[in-house]
Write a protein that holds these residues in place. Structure first.
Motif, PDB file in Angstrom:
ATOM      1  N   MET A   1      39.612  11.875  62.264  1.00  0.00           N
ATOM      2  CA  MET A   1      39.486  11.244  60.964  1.00  0.00           C
ATOM      3  C   MET A   1      40.387  11.928  59.924  1.00  0.00           C
ATOM      4  O   MET A   1      41.013  11.274  59.123  1.00  0.00           O
ATOM      5  N   TYR A   2      40.426  13.250  59.956  1.00  0.00           N
ATOM      6  CA  TYR A   2      41.287  14.011  59.039  1.00  0.00           C
ATOM      7  C   TYR A   2      42.448  14.601  59.829  1.00  0.00           C
ATOM      8  O   TYR A   2      42.266  15.040  60.954  1.00  0.00           O
ATOM      9  N   PRO A   3      43.629  14.652  59.209  1.00  0.00           N
ATOM     10  CA  PRO A   3      44.756  15.286  59.905  1.00  0.00           C
ATOM     11  C   PRO A   3      44.448  16.759  60.201  1.00  0.00           C
ATOM     12  O   PRO A   3      43.851  17.463  59.382  1.00  0.00           O
ATOM     13  N   LYS A   4      44.883  17.189  61.374  1.00  0.00           N
ATOM     14  CA  LYS A   4      44.687  18.583  61.792  1.00  0.00           C
ATOM     15  C   LYS A   4      45.256  19.544  60.747  1.00  0.00           C
ATOM     16  O   LYS A   4      44.670  20.588  60.446  1.00  0.00           O
ATOM     17  N   GLU A   5      46.401  19.182  60.172  1.00  0.00           N
ATOM     18  CA  GLU A   5      47.050  20.042  59.174  1.00  0.00           C
ATOM     19  C   GLU A   5      46.185  20.207  57.926  1.00  0.00           C
ATOM     20  O   GLU A   5      46.187  21.279  57.311  1.00  0.00           O
ATOM     21  N   TYR A   6      45.470  19.169  57.567  1.00  0.00           N
ATOM     22  CA  TYR A   6      44.579  19.254  56.402  1.00  0.00           C
ATOM     23  C   TYR A   6      43.432  20.225  56.693  1.00  0.00           C
ATOM     24  O   TYR A   6      43.072  21.048  55.839  1.00  0.00           O
ATOM     25  N   ILE A   7      42.896  20.159  57.894  1.00  0.00           N
ATOM     26  CA  ILE A   7      41.819  21.078  58.279  1.00  0.00           C
ATOM     27  C   ILE A   7      42.345  22.515  58.302  1.00  0.00           C
ATOM     28  O   ILE A   7      41.683  23.446  57.829  1.00  0.00           O
TER      29      ILE A   7
ATOM     30  N   LEU B   1      39.523  12.226  51.409  1.00  0.00           N
ATOM     31  CA  LEU B   1      39.747  13.515  52.056  1.00  0.00           C
ATOM     32  C   LEU B   1      38.499  14.403  52.010  1.00  0.00           C
ATOM     33  O   LEU B   1      38.572  15.601  52.276  1.00  0.00           O
ATOM     34  N   GLY B   2      37.361  13.810  51.669  1.00  0.00           N
ATOM     35  CA  GLY B   2      36.092  14.516  51.756  1.00  0.00           C
ATOM     36  C   GLY B   2      35.782  15.444  50.607  1.00  0.00           C
ATOM     37  O   GLY B   2      34.865  16.260  50.699  1.00  0.00           O
ATOM     38  N   LEU B   3      36.532  15.329  49.514  1.00  0.00           N
ATOM     39  CA  LEU B   3      36.299  16.193  48.362  1.00  0.00           C
ATOM     40  C   LEU B   3      35.481  15.464  47.301  1.00  0.00           C
ATOM     41  O   LEU B   3      35.616  14.252  47.134  1.00  0.00           O
TER      42      LEU B   3
ATOM     43  N   GLY C   1      30.754  17.174  57.896  1.00  0.00           N
ATOM     44  CA  GLY C   1      31.536  17.250  59.131  1.00  0.00           C
ATOM     45  C   GLY C   1      32.853  17.973  58.912  1.00  0.00           C
ATOM     46  O   GLY C   1      33.268  18.803  59.727  1.00  0.00           O
ATOM     47  N   LEU C   2      33.526  17.666  57.806  1.00  0.00           N
ATOM     48  CA  LEU C   2      34.779  18.331  57.466  1.00  0.00           C
ATOM     49  C   LEU C   2      34.538  19.817  57.205  1.00  0.00           C
ATOM     50  O   LEU C   2      35.304  20.670  57.666  1.00  0.00           O
TER      51      LEU C   2
END
Length: 173
Positions: A1-7, A84-86, A119-120
């Motif tokens: 769901m979220y890009p790996k780079e963002y995590i 982006l979950g913020l 989850g994020l």
């Protein structure tokens, strides 16, 4: 769901507090996915990391300039901030507090981004744990390699890339 780079960005931002690495990770991602868009949400997050890096180094002018740009992008990209979950409102409040600290030339204090997606948050914490860091730990202000990373790193590859680009533009290749 979220890009790996963002995590990865979130893990560094909240774990080892390596804001320079945050910038590097998302800049590479941005260049691959949205490079022409200077108002990209990725640029906003990059600017936030750069501002925080500057603030920690007591470069208040650089910190202010980049944070103001980030705030503007987050306002115009509010739907993506949420995606982006913020937590948009909490983020805005935190960034205004940060701007006040910077404007008053007050010392850097570590802070966390308001992640509303559990989850994020769990993914970010797992990433930190894999790298041996603790989510939410304070920045190590005695670590010069962390604090002054941009001036201590090997810049040979960056210089070589710039020279190659210059040659291409001049047709000397």
């Amino acid at each position: 769901m979220y890009p790996k780079e963002y995590i990865q960005f979130l893990a560094h931002f909240h774990g080892d507090r390596d804001y320079f690495e945050c910038h590097e990770i998302l800049e590479e991602y941005w260049k691959k996915h949205d490079v022409k868009n200077k108002n990209s949400i990725w640029v906003g997050l990059i600017l936030l990391a750069v501002s925080t890096y500057h603030h920690r180094r007591k470069n208040f002018n650089g910190a202010k300039r980049t944070l103001e740009k980030a705030i503007t992008i987050f306002k115009t990209q509010s739907d993506l901030v949420i995606k982006l979950g913020l937590d948009l409102q909490l983020l805005h409040n935190i960034l205004l507090e940060r701007l006040s600290l910077i404007n008053n030339q007050q010392r850097y204090i570590s802070f966390n981004l308001p992640i509303g997606d559990q989850g994020l948050l769990n993914l970010g914490k797992r990433y930190c744990q894999q790298d041996g860091y603790v989510w939410g730990m304070e920045s190590d202000l005695s670590n010069d390699q962390l604090i002054h990373r941009h001036s201590l790193r090997d810049r040979k590859s960056v210089i070589d890339e710039r020279n190659q680009s210059l040659k291409l533009r001049k047709g000397n290749v």
